[in-house]
Design an enzyme around this catalytic site. Structure first.
Site, PDB file in Angstrom:
ATOM      1  N   TYR A 131     -17.040  76.401 -23.173  1.00  0.00           N
ATOM      2  CA  TYR A 131     -16.854  75.008 -23.578  1.00  0.00           C
ATOM      3  C   TYR A 131     -17.560  74.013 -22.656  1.00  0.00           C
ATOM      4  O   TYR A 131     -17.555  72.815 -22.933  1.00  0.00           O
ATOM      5  CB  TYR A 131     -15.365  74.680 -23.689  1.00  0.00           C
ATOM      6  CG  TYR A 131     -14.784  75.116 -25.003  1.00  0.00           C
ATOM      7  CD1 TYR A 131     -15.225  74.537 -26.200  1.00  0.00           C
ATOM      8  CD2 TYR A 131     -13.830  76.116 -25.076  1.00  0.00           C
ATOM      9  CE1 TYR A 131     -14.705  74.951 -27.417  1.00  0.00           C
ATOM     10  CE2 TYR A 131     -13.308  76.529 -26.296  1.00  0.00           C
ATOM     11  CZ  TYR A 131     -13.751  75.935 -27.459  1.00  0.00           C
ATOM     12  OH  TYR A 131     -13.243  76.343 -28.666  1.00  0.00           O
ATOM     13  N   ASP A 163      -1.769 104.708 -32.411  1.00  0.00           N
ATOM     14  CA  ASP A 163      -1.693 105.050 -33.828  1.00  0.00           C
ATOM     15  C   ASP A 163      -2.610 106.227 -34.147  1.00  0.00           C
ATOM     16  O   ASP A 163      -3.643 106.422 -33.492  1.00  0.00           O
ATOM     17  CB  ASP A 163      -2.134 103.860 -34.691  1.00  0.00           C
ATOM     18  CG  ASP A 163      -1.074 102.771 -34.795  1.00  0.00           C
ATOM     19  OD1 ASP A 163       0.106 103.062 -34.541  1.00  0.00           O
ATOM     20  OD2 ASP A 163      -1.444 101.624 -35.116  1.00  0.00           O
TER      21      ASP A 163
END
Length: 367
Positions: A103, A241
């Site tokens: 930024y 998972d």
């Protein structure tokens, strides 16, 4: 490339920045189109074991940035702007996030990935880690369990409430006085599983430390885990998972990421053991068909790409067999699918039996 950044190290990094910029000015004065040469690293290849030459912290060649290519000119512009910001951070001994840096010149950088690439290039050019530049990540990791440590003089005592989540320190180089009576460290892929274990008082019942990177782990989580494993010398296990994304997260912890392959030596955890979820667990634990999700074409492509990684053949061939089994079965499932038996099946049956098996196996191997 790791370590706490003291005054002398900060001065040394600033000296390297001056030398780098001076060399670029010399190249310009000599009217050379070649500006800088950046070493390129990788933590895996897709060659056969016989032809594999992957080594951590060993350059696989150089990328030459020149003034003759427009894309290189833009990269050099971004690199110099980021270098200037880093030099100011070091001079003032302040810290900044990658997002803060973006930024400062959003119209020039256009995207966060542009800044990320420049910071990685700078780390390679200066032969240091990101935290040595006073650039810190926004921490996402969580830890709970039987652990005490200090961070910049502040004490954190997780043992007082072993089932409560604590944020993993962002500036891991400032972590000291680590102490733990735990028996092992458990890494879980997702925050939902971390919370399930917290609700079931898993740490209290099993005297352990639980860590989650809440998906793909950030640098502080990986560095903190590596620090705990090195200091405490505890067995470390990982639960993800049963899908290609979970497996990729597992390999990021164990072997490091390709993006930061230059720093893999300090981010990888070679002692990490995979607990599951395995494709074979769907049979072992009688998961009903509705818990099994068909692999998508993207899942299959990703799995096939994972199977080509050299370190699976070289270091953990049994992992590769499980990945092949998932591909052959054509289905995947989440850790939470184990709750089909009862809400606490994961913490009361699945994990204790898996961990006990691994610990017993480790004791036999150490004899």
């Amino acid at each position: 490339m790791a370590g706490k950044l003291g005054s002398s190290e900060r001065i040394d990094i600033m000296r390297k920045i001056r030398e780098l910029t001076r060399s670029m000015i010399v190249e310009l004065c000599n009217r050379s189109s070649k500006m800088i040469a950046i070493d390129r690293f990788k933590n895996y290849c897709t060659n056969s074991i016989e032809n594999c030459c992957c080594r951590f912290n060993l350059s696989e060649g150089k990328e030459i940035l020149t003034l003759q290519r427009e894309s290189h000119v833009r990269r050099l512009d971004v690199l110099l702007r980021v270098l200037l910001i880093i030099q100011q951070l070091l001079r003032e001994n302040r810290h900044s996030s990658k997002r803060d840096i973006y930024y400062m010149h959003p119209s020039v950088f256009t995207d966060q990935s542009v800044v990320d690439r420049a910071i990685n290039d700078i780390c390679i050019l200066l032969q240091c880690s990101r935290h040595n530049l006073n650039v810190v990540s926004v921490g996402n990791g969580l830890v709970m369990g039987w652990l005490r440590f200090a961070e910049a003089g502040r004490r954190s005592d997780c043992i007082k409430k072993p089932n409560s989540a604590h944020s993993i320190p962002v500036q891991v180089e400032e972590v000291t006085d680590i102490a733990s009576p735990a028996n092992y460290i458990l890494v879980v892929e997702k925050e939902s599983v971390f919370q399930r274990l917290a609700n079931d008082h898993f740490c209290s019942r099993n005297r352990c430390i639980v860590i989650s990177g809440r998906g793909y782990p950030d640098v502080p989580t990986r560095r903190f885990l590596r620090l705990l494993v090195d200091v405490l010398a505890l067995p470390a296990f990982c639960l993800v998972d049963c899908d290609p994304y979970g497996f990729d997260i597992l390999t990021t912890y164990r072997f490091g990421s390709m993006q930061m392959a230059y720093d893999a030596k300090y981010l990888r955890i070679p002692q990490l053991h995979w607990l599951g979820a395995f494709a074979s667990d769907s049979d072992t634990y009688n998961l009903p068909q509705q818990c099994l999700i068909p692999l998508t074409l993207e899942d299959k492509r990703r799995t096939e790409a994972l199977l080509l990684r050299c370190y699976l053949r070289r270091e953990v061939p049994h992992w590769r067999l499980e990945l092949e089994s998932m591909l052959q079965r054509g289905v995947k499932f989440e850790i939470e699918a184990l709750s089909v038996h009862n809400i606490s099946f994961l913490s009361e049956e699945y994990l204790p039996s898996k961990i006990e098996s691994e610990l017993t196996k480790g004791k036999k191997n150490s004899r």
